[in-house]
Motif scaffolding. Sequence first.
Motif, short mmCIF file in Angstrom:
data_model
loop_
_atom_site.label_atom_id
_atom_site.label_comp_id
_atom_site.label_asym_id
_atom_site.label_seq_id
_atom_site.Cartn_x
_atom_site.Cartn_y
_atom_site.Cartn_z
N HIS A 3 2.09 42.52 -10.61
CA HIS A 3 2.01 41.56 -9.51
C HIS A 3 0.58 41.04 -9.43
CE1 HIS A 3 5.90 42.86 -8.62
NE2 HIS A 3 5.78 43.30 -7.41
N ILE A 4 0.42 39.75 -9.66
CA ILE A 4 -0.89 39.13 -9.52
C ILE A 4 -1.04 38.64 -8.08
CG2 ILE A 4 -2.33 37.19 -10.25
CD1 ILE A 4 -1.08 37.55 -13.05
N LEU A 5 0.00 38.05 -7.54
CA LEU A 5 0.06 37.59 -6.15
C LEU A 5 -1.21 36.90 -5.67
CD1 LEU A 5 1.97 40.61 -4.59
CD2 LEU A 5 2.89 38.45 -5.41
N SER A 6 -1.35 35.67 -6.09
CA SER A 6 -2.52 34.88 -5.72
C SER A 6 -2.44 34.44 -4.26
CB SER A 6 -2.62 33.65 -6.61
OG SER A 6 -1.64 32.72 -6.26
N MET A 7 -3.58 34.06 -3.74
CA MET A 7 -3.67 33.50 -2.39
C MET A 7 -3.25 32.04 -2.45
SD MET A 7 -4.66 36.04 -0.62
CE MET A 7 -5.06 35.23 0.91
N PRO A 8 -2.74 31.48 -1.34
CA PRO A 8 -2.36 30.06 -1.33
C PRO A 8 -3.54 29.17 -1.75
CG PRO A 8 -1.58 31.16 0.64
CD PRO A 8 -2.46 32.14 -0.08
N ALA A 9 -3.22 28.12 -2.46
CA ALA A 9 -4.18 27.11 -2.93
C ALA A 9 -5.20 27.67 -3.90
CB ALA A 9 -4.87 26.43 -1.74
N GLN A 10 -4.93 28.79 -4.51
CA GLN A 10 -5.83 29.38 -5.52
C GLN A 10 -5.31 29.01 -6.91
OE1 GLN A 10 -6.12 33.64 -5.34
NE2 GLN A 10 -7.10 33.80 -7.33
N PRO A 11 -6.10 28.31 -7.73
CA PRO A 11 -5.65 27.95 -9.08
C PRO A 11 -5.41 29.22 -9.92
CG PRO A 11 -7.58 26.67 -8.46
CD PRO A 11 -7.42 27.75 -7.42
N LEU A 12 -4.37 29.16 -10.74
CA LEU A 12 -4.04 30.26 -11.65
C LEU A 12 -4.02 29.74 -13.08
CD1 LEU A 12 -1.03 31.88 -9.78
CD2 LEU A 12 -3.30 32.86 -10.07
N ASP A 13 -4.50 30.53 -14.00
CA ASP A 13 -4.47 30.17 -15.42
C ASP A 13 -3.11 30.54 -15.98
OD1 ASP A 13 -4.86 29.68 -18.08
OD2 ASP A 13 -6.43 31.18 -18.35
N VAL A 14 -2.36 29.56 -16.43
CA VAL A 14 -1.06 29.82 -17.04
C VAL A 14 -1.01 29.29 -18.48
CG1 VAL A 14 0.23 29.96 -14.87
CG2 VAL A 14 -0.04 27.74 -16.01
N ALA A 15 -2.18 29.19 -19.09
CA ALA A 15 -2.25 28.76 -20.49
C ALA A 15 -1.54 29.77 -21.37
CB ALA A 15 -3.71 28.61 -20.92
N PRO A 16 -1.03 29.35 -22.52
CA PRO A 16 -0.41 30.30 -23.44
C PRO A 16 -1.36 31.46 -23.75
CG PRO A 16 0.00 28.06 -24.16
CD PRO A 16 -0.99 27.99 -23.03
N PHE A 17 -0.79 32.64 -23.95
CA PHE A 17 -1.59 33.81 -24.28
C PHE A 17 -2.13 33.76 -25.70
CE2 PHE A 17 1.04 35.94 -20.92
CZ PHE A 17 -0.01 36.28 -20.08
N GLY A 18 -1.43 33.09 -26.61
CA GLY A 18 -1.87 33.06 -28.00
C GLY A 18 -1.86 34.46 -28.60
N ALA A 19 -2.98 34.85 -29.21
CA ALA A 19 -3.09 36.16 -29.86
C ALA A 19 -2.93 37.32 -28.88
CB ALA A 19 -4.42 36.27 -30.59
N ARG A 20 -3.17 37.08 -27.60
CA ARG A 20 -3.04 38.14 -26.58
C ARG A 20 -1.59 38.38 -26.17
NH1 ARG A 20 -5.45 36.36 -21.75
NH2 ARG A 20 -4.99 34.27 -22.48
N LEU A 21 -0.66 37.56 -26.68
CA LEU A 21 0.74 37.68 -26.28
C LEU A 21 1.31 39.06 -26.60
CD1 LEU A 21 3.29 36.37 -25.12
CD2 LEU A 21 3.75 35.41 -27.37
N THR A 22 0.87 39.68 -27.68
CA THR A 22 1.42 40.98 -28.08
C THR A 22 1.14 42.08 -27.05
OG1 THR A 22 -0.56 41.46 -29.39
CG2 THR A 22 1.31 40.48 -30.56
#
Length: 111
Positions: A3-22
């Motif tokens: 659970h990351i559960l960000s605060m309202p109006a807080q930008p989140l990084d949702v870029a592909p994980f790439g090599a970190r996907l594993t």
Amino acid sequence: MDHILSMPAQPLDVAPFGARLTSARSAVLFKAEDLEVIRVVLRKGQSLPPHRVPGSVSLHCLEGRLEVMLGQSIYELQRDQLIHLPPGLPHAVRALDDSSAIATIVLCSSE
């Protein structure tokens, strides 16, 4: 699931994980009264079993390939593609490759 559960109006990084996907894991990004957003991570061959939710769902594939089963229909969702799942429709998801996606779930219906 994390659970990351960000605060309202807080930008989140949702870029592909790439090599970190594993080493990545699925995580709830935020949950509000009417909406839940989840970063779904599935390894090749893993699946989410058939289920249904009362509200609409969108699934946005960020990387990899996903197979989405809606009733008797099967759709392949590739990177940068999005699919809308109507409320209450049974569906399942299977990873054709290591994949991550954003699932947005409407929690309250507008009746």
